[in-house]
Design an enzyme around this catalytic site. Structure first.
Site, PDB file in Angstrom:
ATOM      1  N   LYS A 175       1.181   3.966  -3.218  1.00  0.00           N
ATOM      2  CA  LYS A 175       1.046   5.409  -3.212  1.00  0.00           C
ATOM      3  C   LYS A 175       1.963   6.298  -3.288  1.00  0.00           C
ATOM      4  O   LYS A 175       1.796   7.391  -4.097  1.00  0.00           O
ATOM      5  CB  LYS A 175       0.368   5.683  -1.542  1.00  0.00           C
ATOM      6  N   TYR A 223       0.884  -1.181   0.038  1.00  0.00           N
ATOM      7  CA  TYR A 223       0.021  -0.055  -0.040  1.00  0.00           C
ATOM      8  C   TYR A 223       1.106   1.379  -0.027  1.00  0.00           C
ATOM      9  O   TYR A 223       0.554   2.176  -0.876  1.00  0.00           O
ATOM     10  CB  TYR A 223      -0.907   0.141   1.304  1.00  0.00           C
TER      11      TYR A 223
END
Length: 234
Positions: A133, A129
């Site tokens: 990002k 994650y």
């Protein structure tokens, strides 16, 4: 990721495509924009989820994207925004959804963007994650450089709130993140800013220094173009 198009320069309301719009932030933003009279397109990973989102948000049009053999988090957070960027008509505003956790992303993992080297045995949801990002910020900044003066390209951290992703212990308010989404969709910010990163309530934030590295930006674009066969329009 969200886009706003201006069909008629004299018209305040513009069509919007909102990804991640089956629940959470995306669905709330879609509902707010429809209330304001905008045309909204929703996005989901299956026809069933697209229909459910459309039912929850009357007045929107639903679309769907089939599942991929790639890690879904990588596909949804990075590959899909790249594909949409390459295939859409250049919008007036392009908003990529990032996270403050991009600051924990590891530039060293860029060469294994799709986890081919590390494989399933080393998969880590949180690390992926954070990495995705950071990769979104790199992609957005590369697009902003290419489209400077032609489109406003920004990244947004909507906040850590109690959605399915954020969990019930999240400290931030959903309303503050939604307010930021809506402001950007309507152009209620300094659109002269290039590759800007915003936090909840439209506060201008500071990205990880690596996100400004043009070499890393071009490397992530090259890897995405190699995987998809699609190039970001000049």
């Amino acid at each position: 990721m969200g886009t706003s198009y201006r069909d008629n320069p004299s018209c305040h309301h513009v069509p919007n495509l909102i990804t991640g719009s089956t629940d959470g932030f995306g669905l709330c933003v879609a509902q707010k924009l429809i209330q304001k009279g905008h045309t909204v397109y929703l996005h989901a990973r299956s026809a069933q989820r697209a229909q459910a989102a459309e039912n929850a948000c009357p007045g929107a049009a639903g679309t769907f994207m089939p599942d991929s053999a790639l890690p879904m988090q990588v596909f949804v957070n990075v590959l899909a925004p790249h594909i949409l960027t390459c295939l859409m008509h250049k919008p007036k505003r392009l908003i990529y959804i990032s996270s403050k956790l991009h600051k924990q992303g590891q530039p060293a993992n860029m060469e294994d963007l799709f986890w081919a080297r590390r494989g399933e045995d080393q998969w880590n949801d949180f690390a992926s994650y954070c990495d995705t990002k950071l990769q979104v910020n790199l992609l957005a900044n590369a697009v902003a450089k290419r489209w400077k003066g032609l489109a406003s390209v920004t990244t947004v951290h909507p906040g850590w709130v109690a959605t399915k992703l954020g969990g019930q212990e999240a400290p931030d308010r959903l309303e503050d993140g939604v307010e930021t989404y809506v402001k950007h969709a309507e152009g209620d910010y300094g659109q002269g800013l290039t590759a800007a990163y915003f936090e909840p309530r439209g506060k201008l934030g500071e990205q990880l220094a690596a996100a400004g590295d043009e070499g890393l930006q071009e490397r992530v674009v090259a890897l995405l173009e190699e995987k998809t066969g699609l190039k970001i329009p000049a």
